[in-house]
Design an enzyme around this catalytic site. Structure first.
Site, PDB file in Angstrom:
ATOM      1  N   PHE A 123       1.140  -1.076   0.049  1.00 35.08           N
ATOM      2  CA  PHE A 123       0.350  -0.229  -0.058  1.00 35.08           C
ATOM      3  C   PHE A 123       1.021   1.244   0.240  1.00 35.08           C
ATOM      4  O   PHE A 123       1.688   1.135   0.986  1.00 35.08           O
ATOM      5  CB  PHE A 123      -0.983  -0.127   1.317  1.00 35.08           C
ATOM      6  CG  PHE A 123      -1.821   0.750   1.344  1.00 35.08           C
ATOM      7  CD1 PHE A 123      -3.010   0.736   0.376  1.00 35.08           C
ATOM      8  CD2 PHE A 123      -2.057   2.407   2.164  1.00 35.08           C
ATOM      9  CE1 PHE A 123      -4.007   1.826   0.068  1.00 35.08           C
ATOM     10  CE2 PHE A 123      -2.583   2.929   1.887  1.00 35.08           C
ATOM     11  CZ  PHE A 123      -3.694   3.308   0.565  1.00 35.08           C
ATOM     12  N   ASP A 193       1.148  -4.230   8.713  1.00 34.33           N
ATOM     13  CA  ASP A 193       0.361  -4.052   8.407  1.00 34.33           C
ATOM     14  C   ASP A 193      -1.082  -4.545   7.910  1.00 34.33           C
ATOM     15  O   ASP A 193      -1.267  -5.646   7.650  1.00 34.33           O
ATOM     16  CB  ASP A 193       0.329  -3.467   7.241  1.00 34.33           C
ATOM     17  CG  ASP A 193      -0.741  -1.767   7.323  1.00 34.33           C
ATOM     18  OD1 ASP A 193      -1.649  -2.049   7.463  1.00 34.33           O
ATOM     19  OD2 ASP A 193      -0.685  -1.011   6.588  1.00 34.33           O
ATOM     20  N   TYR A 218     -11.562   2.405  10.289  1.00 35.34           N
ATOM     21  CA  TYR A 218     -12.533   2.321   9.104  1.00 35.34           C
ATOM     22  C   TYR A 218     -12.530   1.673   8.088  1.00 35.34           C
ATOM     23  O   TYR A 218     -13.833   2.046   7.396  1.00 35.34           O
ATOM     24  CB  TYR A 218     -12.083   4.058   8.936  1.00 35.34           C
ATOM     25  CG  TYR A 218     -10.983   4.169   7.681  1.00 35.34           C
ATOM     26  CD1 TYR A 218     -10.634   3.523   6.382  1.00 35.34           C
ATOM     27  CD2 TYR A 218     -10.288   5.294   8.162  1.00 35.34           C
ATOM     28  CE1 TYR A 218      -9.171   3.900   5.575  1.00 35.34           C
ATOM     29  CE2 TYR A 218      -8.333   5.367   7.917  1.00 35.34           C
ATOM     30  CZ  TYR A 218      -8.424   4.828   6.542  1.00 35.34           C
ATOM     31  OH  TYR A 218      -7.633   4.421   5.651  1.00 35.34           O
ATOM     32  N   LYS A 219     -11.997   0.288   8.475  1.00 33.96           N
ATOM     33  CA  LYS A 219     -12.636  -0.863   7.267  1.00 33.96           C
ATOM     34  C   LYS A 219     -13.544  -1.536   7.846  1.00 33.96           C
ATOM     35  O   LYS A 219     -14.754  -1.673   8.591  1.00 33.96           O
ATOM     36  CB  LYS A 219     -11.609  -1.637   6.517  1.00 33.96           C
ATOM     37  CG  LYS A 219     -10.685  -0.820   5.705  1.00 33.96           C
ATOM     38  CD  LYS A 219      -9.259  -0.903   5.460  1.00 33.96           C
ATOM     39  CE  LYS A 219      -8.205   0.158   5.309  1.00 33.96           C
ATOM     40  NZ  LYS A 219      -8.516   0.374   3.564  1.00 33.96           N
ATOM     41  N   ARG A 363     -12.308  -4.337  -7.266  1.00 27.40           N
ATOM     42  CA  ARG A 363     -12.164  -5.146  -6.118  1.00 27.40           C
ATOM     43  C   ARG A 363     -13.230  -5.171  -5.273  1.00 27.40           C
ATOM     44  O   ARG A 363     -14.368  -3.929  -5.493  1.00 27.40           O
ATOM     45  CB  ARG A 363     -11.315  -4.341  -5.595  1.00 27.40           C
ATOM     46  CG  ARG A 363     -11.490  -4.772  -4.369  1.00 27.40           C
ATOM     47  CD  ARG A 363      -9.592  -3.625  -3.571  1.00 27.40           C
ATOM     48  NE  ARG A 363      -9.860  -2.553  -3.460  1.00 27.40           N
ATOM     49  CZ  ARG A 363      -9.743  -2.402  -1.722  1.00 27.40           C
ATOM     50  NH1 ARG A 363      -8.688  -2.217  -1.412  1.00 27.40           N
ATOM     51  NH2 ARG A 363     -10.064  -1.046  -1.846  1.00 27.40           N
TER      52      ARG A 363
HETATM   53  C1  LIG Z   1      -2.487  -1.602   4.172  1.00 24.01           C
HETATM   54  C2  LIG Z   1      -2.948   0.253   4.558  1.00 24.01           C
HETATM   55  N1  LIG Z   1      -2.025   0.674   5.161  1.00 24.01           N
HETATM   56  C3  LIG Z   1      -2.408   1.699   5.223  1.00 24.01           C
HETATM   57  C4  LIG Z   1      -3.901   2.591   4.822  1.00 24.01           C
HETATM   58  C5  LIG Z   1      -4.475   3.986   5.255  1.00 24.01           C
HETATM   59  O1  LIG Z   1      -3.432   4.693   5.907  1.00 24.01           O
HETATM   60  P1  LIG Z   1      -3.668   6.551   6.753  1.00 24.01           P
HETATM   61  O2  LIG Z   1      -5.431   5.888   7.842  1.00 24.01           O
HETATM   62  O3  LIG Z   1      -3.218   6.579   7.210  1.00 24.01           O
HETATM   63  O4  LIG Z   1      -4.624   6.243   5.609  1.00 24.01           O
HETATM   64  C6  LIG Z   1      -4.493   1.408   4.244  1.00 24.01           C
HETATM   65  C7  LIG Z   1      -6.320   1.836   3.817  1.00 24.01           C
HETATM   66  O5  LIG Z   1      -6.169   3.273   3.403  1.00 24.01           O
HETATM   67  C8  LIG Z   1      -4.448  -0.227   3.782  1.00 24.01           C
HETATM   68  O6  LIG Z   1      -5.081  -0.284   2.656  1.00 24.01           O
HETATM   69  N1  LIG Z   2      -8.578   5.738   3.202  1.00 26.76           N
HETATM   70  C1  LIG Z   2      -9.090   6.434   2.308  1.00 26.76           C
HETATM   71  C2  LIG Z   2      -9.729   7.229   2.054  1.00 26.76           C
HETATM   72  C3  LIG Z   2     -10.170   7.406   0.746  1.00 26.76           C
HETATM   73  C4  LIG Z   2     -10.442   6.605  -0.511  1.00 26.76           C
HETATM   74  C5  LIG Z   2      -9.907   5.077  -0.140  1.00 26.76           C
HETATM   75  C6  LIG Z   2      -9.578   4.842   1.612  1.00 26.76           C
HETATM   76  C7  LIG Z   2      -8.620   3.237   1.948  1.00 26.76           C
HETATM   77  O1  LIG Z   2      -8.830   3.665   2.641  1.00 26.76           O
HETATM   78  C8  LIG Z   2      -8.578   3.186   0.318  1.00 26.76           C
HETATM   79  C9  LIG Z   2      -8.616   1.501   1.186  1.00 26.76           C
HETATM   80  N2  LIG Z   2      -6.842   1.461   2.094  1.00 26.76           N
HETATM   81  C10 LIG Z   2      -8.047   0.542   0.262  1.00 26.76           C
HETATM   82  O2  LIG Z   2      -7.508  -0.585  -0.023  1.00 26.76           O
HETATM   83  O3  LIG Z   2      -7.687   1.002  -1.296  1.00 26.76           O
END
Ligand SMILES: Cc1ncc(COP(=O)(O)O)c(C=O)c1O
Ligand SMILES: Nc1ccccc1C(=O)C[C@H](N)C(=O)O
Length: 404
Positions: A123, A193, A218-219, A363
């Protein structure tokens, strides 16, 4: 599978009552809970209480009435979902910020070990933050290698192996115990992660002897957009590592207002600034939903939902990039298609919300708490109709959105 067989699965589903705990719009099959989890019905009332009673009436007294301990309390509620002890997890900051703290702390363990190893295609924030972290530690560098080469890349100079347990795009899952053991045998610290793992598949950090982990809430944990993230530090590291973001909330005695920094014992030292209490209230509601849930039923249902969508994709002739072996994947399913963006938009027009991952991946998130087998089956039928009819090629699906 026939519709009757699908309905029989729903009738026997011990998680079916959980659907009513979420407020989902009519006419939508929501297959994006792996990006932004659905809204729990109780969240609005919890936030209203936070705003009008806790903030409005109790004012600053609320810090002594549950606020100041929220990061450790919520961490304790996440702990069972990731196989950790309650005193090994703290909630605060973003996943990105927690990655930074964990990486810099790991790079400071042994000056002879200066390399962070990670996977190409991880990511983006993980790689971007690692770039920033190595720039803060003299002599440190980041080594990014293809997925199949991460273990071979470990050496006497490796400080930390940083991997995402379930890949955000393909849902491929690393074998946590064996990868952790290999990293540690090379003398490195293992940083996981868990953003696409917690609440989706079984995670046993302590049993795997993991060192450090981060994840977002938030997921699958339904904490709300931008909800605070979490950090895990194995007990054996807790007194040896310190946060590079040495803020006052991580001080041993914040309200002594000392000039010098002295890290708090345990997980509190990883806090930097004041916890965002409005967001914490929403997150706590999402976490409380998990308290009564049979987690084994969740992992089993994740796998069952996946098989339903995999069959639909296969019938439509789509190329699935997610491993078929349930132990080698997470809870989402991804299909590669040259017109994946248009397919995603066509699905959304038909009420099936999934997402597109650049350059060619459709996805679909299969969240077991609020999706029925019928939901996933019906989404699969709609996907098949869209693919077979070719309607996704219509011009209106060509426009790229800013946030996909
Ligand atoms: C594997 C992974 N790490 C980190 C994040 C996001 O990190 P953050 O909440 O700091 O934007 C996501 C998705 O948002 C993710 O899928
Ligand atoms: N934080 C976001 C804000 C806006 C749009 C998407 C995200 C996601 O979380 C993407 C996710 N981590 C992903 O696996 O694609």
């Amino acid at each position: 599978m026939t519709r009757d067989e699908i309905d029989a699965l729903d009738a026997a589903d011990p998680l079916a009552p959980m659907r009513a705990r979420f407020a989902l719009p009519d006419g939508v099959i929501y297959l994006d809970g792996n990006s932004l989890g659905a809204l729990p019905r109780d969240t609005g009332a919890a936030m209203a209480d936070m705003v009008s009673r806790q903030w409005g009436d109790r004012l600053i007294r609320s810090w002594n009435e549950g606020w100041i301990d929220a990061p450790t309390r919520l961490g304790g509620k996440i702990a069972p979902l990731v196989g950790a002890a309650t005193d090994e997890v703290i909630v605060g900051d973003s996943t990105s910020a927690n990655l930074f703290k964990a990486l810099v702390a790991a790079l400071r363990i042994d000056p002879a070990r200066r390399v962070v190893v990670s996977e190409a295609g991880n990511f983006p924030t993980d790689l971007h933050v690692a770039e920033g972290a190595v720039a803060c530690v003299p002599g440190a560098m980041l080594k990014v290698v293809p997925r199949g080469e991460v273990l071979a890349a470990l050496g006497p100079d490796t400080a930390v192996l940083m991997l995402t347990h379930v890949h955000y795009k393909t849902a491929e899952r690393f074998d946590m115990p064996s990868v952790t053991a290999t990293a540690q045998a090379a003398g490195a610290v293992m940083l996981w992660d868990l953003s696409h793992s917690a609440g989706a598949v079984a995670v046993e950090l302590d049993a795997a002897n993991a060192d450090l982990a981060v994840g977002c809430t938030y997921k699958y944990l339904n904490g709300g957009p931008g909800a605070p993230a979490y950090l895990y530090v194995a007990r054996r590291w807790q007194e040896r590592l310190a946060s590079p973001l040495s803020g006052w909330m991580g001080h041993a005695a914040p309200f002594a207002f000392a000039d010098g920094y002295e890290p708090a014992p345990g997980m509190k030292r990883w806090l930097a600034g004041t916890p965002p209490m409005l967001a914490m209230a929403a997150l706590e509601t999402g976490l409380d939903l998990w308290a009564s849930v049979d987690r084994a039923a969740v992992w089993a249902k994740s796998a069952a939902l996946w098989r339903i969508m995999a069959a639909a994709g296969e019938a439509a002739g789509l190329e699935c990039v997610t491993p078929a072996d349930a132990a080698a994947r997470g809870s989402h399913i991804s299909f590669r298609h040259p017109d994946a963006h248009a397919l995603t938009q066509a699905l959304i027009e038909r009420g099936v919300i999934g997402d597109f991952r650049d350059p060619d991946v459709l996805r679909l998130g299969l969240t077991p708490l609020y999706l029925s087998h019928r939901d996933v089956w019906q989404a699969g039928e709609i996907l098949g109709e869209i693919v077979r009819s070719g309607m996704y090629r219509e011009e209106r699906f060509g426009e790229r959105l800013a946030v996909t």
